[in-house]
Design a protein around this motif. Structure first.
Motif, mmCIF file in Angstrom:
data_model
loop_
_atom_site.group_PDB
_atom_site.id
_atom_site.type_symbol
_atom_site.label_atom_id
_atom_site.label_comp_id
_atom_site.label_asym_id
_atom_site.label_seq_id
_atom_site.Cartn_x
_atom_site.Cartn_y
_atom_site.Cartn_z
ATOM 1 N N MET A 126 0.845 -1.191 0.000
ATOM 2 C CA MET A 126 0.000 0.000 0.000
ATOM 3 C C MET A 126 0.884 1.246 0.000
ATOM 4 O O MET A 126 1.883 1.308 0.708
ATOM 5 C CB MET A 126 -0.899 0.004 1.230
ATOM 6 C CG MET A 126 -1.787 1.219 1.330
ATOM 7 S SD MET A 126 -2.736 1.170 2.876
ATOM 8 C CE MET A 126 -3.258 2.868 2.963
ATOM 9 N N GLN A 127 0.494 2.217 -0.797
ATOM 10 C CA GLN A 127 1.158 3.512 -0.848
ATOM 11 C C GLN A 127 0.201 4.560 -0.283
ATOM 12 O O GLN A 127 -1.019 4.372 -0.331
ATOM 13 C CB GLN A 127 1.537 3.845 -2.291
ATOM 14 C CG GLN A 127 2.467 2.823 -2.903
ATOM 15 C CD GLN A 127 2.614 2.985 -4.410
ATOM 16 O OE1 GLN A 127 2.001 3.832 -5.039
ATOM 17 N NE2 GLN A 127 3.446 2.130 -4.995
ATOM 18 N N PRO A 128 0.737 5.670 0.237
ATOM 19 C CA PRO A 128 -0.142 6.690 0.843
ATOM 20 C C PRO A 128 -1.276 7.164 -0.075
ATOM 21 O O PRO A 128 -2.391 7.377 0.390
ATOM 22 C CB PRO A 128 0.818 7.835 1.171
ATOM 23 C CG PRO A 128 2.136 7.158 1.360
ATOM 24 C CD PRO A 128 2.143 6.013 0.377
ATOM 25 N N ASN A 129 -1.017 7.267 -1.360
ATOM 26 C CA ASN A 129 -2.063 7.755 -2.268
ATOM 27 C C ASN A 129 -3.107 6.681 -2.603
ATOM 28 O O ASN A 129 -4.057 6.957 -3.326
ATOM 29 C CB ASN A 129 -1.460 8.352 -3.537
ATOM 30 C CG ASN A 129 -0.640 7.351 -4.324
ATOM 31 O OD1 ASN A 129 -0.285 6.291 -3.822
ATOM 32 N ND2 ASN A 129 -0.320 7.691 -5.551
ATOM 33 N N ASP A 130 -2.976 5.466 -2.045
ATOM 34 C CA ASP A 130 -3.966 4.396 -2.238
ATOM 35 C C ASP A 130 -5.124 4.501 -1.258
ATOM 36 O O ASP A 130 -6.161 3.859 -1.446
ATOM 37 C CB ASP A 130 -3.332 3.013 -2.034
ATOM 38 C CG ASP A 130 -2.289 2.662 -3.064
ATOM 39 O OD1 ASP A 130 -2.346 3.197 -4.186
ATOM 40 O OD2 ASP A 130 -1.407 1.838 -2.730
ATOM 41 N N SER A 131 -4.968 5.277 -0.209
ATOM 42 C CA SER A 131 -5.924 5.287 0.904
ATOM 43 C C SER A 131 -7.364 5.490 0.466
ATOM 44 O O SER A 131 -8.261 4.761 0.904
ATOM 45 C CB SER A 131 -5.550 6.356 1.924
ATOM 46 O OG SER A 131 -4.320 6.042 2.514
ATOM 47 N N GLU A 132 -7.609 6.465 -0.384
ATOM 48 C CA GLU A 132 -9.001 6.751 -0.757
ATOM 49 C C GLU A 132 -9.611 5.603 -1.552
ATOM 50 O O GLU A 132 -10.748 5.207 -1.300
ATOM 51 C CB GLU A 132 -9.117 8.052 -1.545
ATOM 52 C CG GLU A 132 -10.571 8.381 -1.816
ATOM 53 C CD GLU A 132 -10.783 9.748 -2.458
ATOM 54 O OE1 GLU A 132 -11.880 9.948 -3.002
ATOM 55 O OE2 GLU A 132 -9.880 10.590 -2.410
ATOM 56 N N ALA A 133 -8.880 5.044 -2.512
ATOM 57 C CA ALA A 133 -9.409 3.939 -3.310
ATOM 58 C C ALA A 133 -9.693 2.720 -2.437
ATOM 59 O O ALA A 133 -10.739 2.071 -2.592
ATOM 60 C CB ALA A 133 -8.433 3.574 -4.428
ATOM 61 N N LEU A 134 -8.800 2.413 -1.506
ATOM 62 C CA LEU A 134 -9.019 1.274 -0.610
ATOM 63 C C LEU A 134 -10.195 1.531 0.317
ATOM 64 O O LEU A 134 -11.004 0.641 0.564
ATOM 65 C CB LEU A 134 -7.751 0.984 0.189
ATOM 66 C CG LEU A 134 -6.509 0.636 -0.632
ATOM 67 C CD1 LEU A 134 -5.336 0.342 0.290
ATOM 68 C CD2 LEU A 134 -6.754 -0.501 -1.585
ATOM 69 N N ALA A 135 -10.293 2.766 0.805
ATOM 70 C CA ALA A 135 -11.411 3.125 1.680
ATOM 71 C C ALA A 135 -12.737 3.004 0.942
ATOM 72 O O ALA A 135 -13.736 2.568 1.525
ATOM 73 C CB ALA A 135 -11.220 4.539 2.213
ATOM 74 N N ARG A 136 -12.766 3.348 -0.332
ATOM 75 C CA ARG A 136 -14.007 3.240 -1.116
ATOM 76 C C ARG A 136 -14.404 1.779 -1.331
ATOM 77 O O ARG A 136 -15.576 1.429 -1.258
ATOM 78 C CB ARG A 136 -13.875 3.972 -2.438
ATOM 79 C CG ARG A 136 -13.842 5.471 -2.262
ATOM 80 C CD ARG A 136 -14.036 6.230 -3.573
ATOM 81 N NE ARG A 136 -13.900 7.652 -3.351
ATOM 82 C CZ ARG A 136 -14.810 8.424 -2.737
ATOM 83 N NH1 ARG A 136 -15.921 7.895 -2.291
ATOM 84 N NH2 ARG A 136 -14.588 9.715 -2.574
ATOM 85 N N ILE A 137 -13.433 0.917 -1.592
ATOM 86 C CA ILE A 137 -13.720 -0.517 -1.728
ATOM 87 C C ILE A 137 -14.257 -1.055 -0.406
ATOM 88 O O ILE A 137 -15.268 -1.762 -0.370
ATOM 89 C CB ILE A 137 -12.456 -1.296 -2.162
ATOM 90 C CG1 ILE A 137 -12.066 -0.908 -3.598
ATOM 91 C CG2 ILE A 137 -12.673 -2.805 -2.038
ATOM 92 C CD1 ILE A 137 -10.705 -1.433 -4.030
ATOM 93 N N TYR A 138 -13.602 -0.703 0.681
ATOM 94 C CA TYR A 138 -14.001 -1.163 2.009
ATOM 95 C C TYR A 138 -15.404 -0.663 2.363
ATOM 96 O O TYR A 138 -16.268 -1.443 2.766
ATOM 97 C CB TYR A 138 -12.965 -0.679 3.029
ATOM 98 C CG TYR A 138 -13.182 -1.150 4.439
ATOM 99 C CD1 TYR A 138 -13.107 -2.497 4.765
ATOM 100 C CD2 TYR A 138 -13.426 -0.247 5.467
ATOM 101 C CE1 TYR A 138 -13.283 -2.935 6.074
ATOM 102 C CE2 TYR A 138 -13.598 -0.670 6.773
ATOM 103 C CZ TYR A 138 -13.530 -2.010 7.065
ATOM 104 O OH TYR A 138 -13.709 -2.444 8.348
ATOM 105 N N LEU A 139 -15.648 0.612 2.157
ATOM 106 C CA LEU A 139 -16.949 1.193 2.465
ATOM 107 C C LEU A 139 -18.052 0.585 1.595
ATOM 108 O O LEU A 139 -19.101 0.192 2.094
ATOM 109 C CB LEU A 139 -16.920 2.709 2.284
ATOM 110 C CG LEU A 139 -18.255 3.440 2.505
ATOM 111 C CD1 LEU A 139 -18.738 3.278 3.937
ATOM 112 C CD2 LEU A 139 -18.105 4.916 2.149
#
Length: 154
Positions: free
Chosen positions: A21-34
């Protein structure tokens, strides 16, 4: 034309990359999780986008990327041999991405991997059983109830 049932065609699997995981991945991962929690976990009241960063803090996160699109991720507590999260982006389930992420987690630990699955999540139970996991405990007092699985292949 797939290499096996429920897997990506070989040409896609060759392009699937697993990376840290890279810092700029956070939003995309959060959207998948949500998105997955909203769709599959009705008992979660008021899920939020920032829940992902809260629950994965301190974990090793591996990201599945296909043609620059994040299509899934897994998070692991290595010292506890515990796979905490494994999520595949909606529309990409059943293509072997989860199996690739699971394979990564298995290679990261030195003892059998464990994980929990909510008893109502039948699809996840089938996936882990197909991958060689067996039920070793049932938490009937947890809300929601869950099963603990252990990797029977390692």
């Amino acid at each position: 034309m797939t290499s096996q049932k429920n897997s990506l065609p070989t040409k896609f699997m060759q392009r699937l990359m697993l990376r840290a995981m890279q810092p700029n991945d956070s939003e995309a991962l959060a959207r998948i999780y949500l998105g997955s929690r909203q769709h599959n976990f009705p008992w979660v009241k008021h899920p939020r986008l920032d829940d992902f960063l809260t629950v994965s803090r301190g974990e090793t996160v591996k990201v599945a990327v296909l043609d620059e699109e994040i299509v899934g991720f897994a998070s692991l507590l290595k010292q506890e041999y515990f796979l905490h999260l494994l999520f595949v982006k909606e529309g990409w389930n059943g293509h072997g991405i989860g199996a690739q992420l699971l394979s990564w987690a298995r290679h990261e630990v030195t003892k059998p991997l464990e994980l929990k699955v909510v008893t109502g999540n039948i699809d996840a139970q089938r996936f882990y059983q197909r991958e060689g996991f067996v039920v070793v405990d049932k938490s009937v007092f947890a809300k929601p109830q869950n099963l603990t699985y252990r990797d029977n292949r390692k």
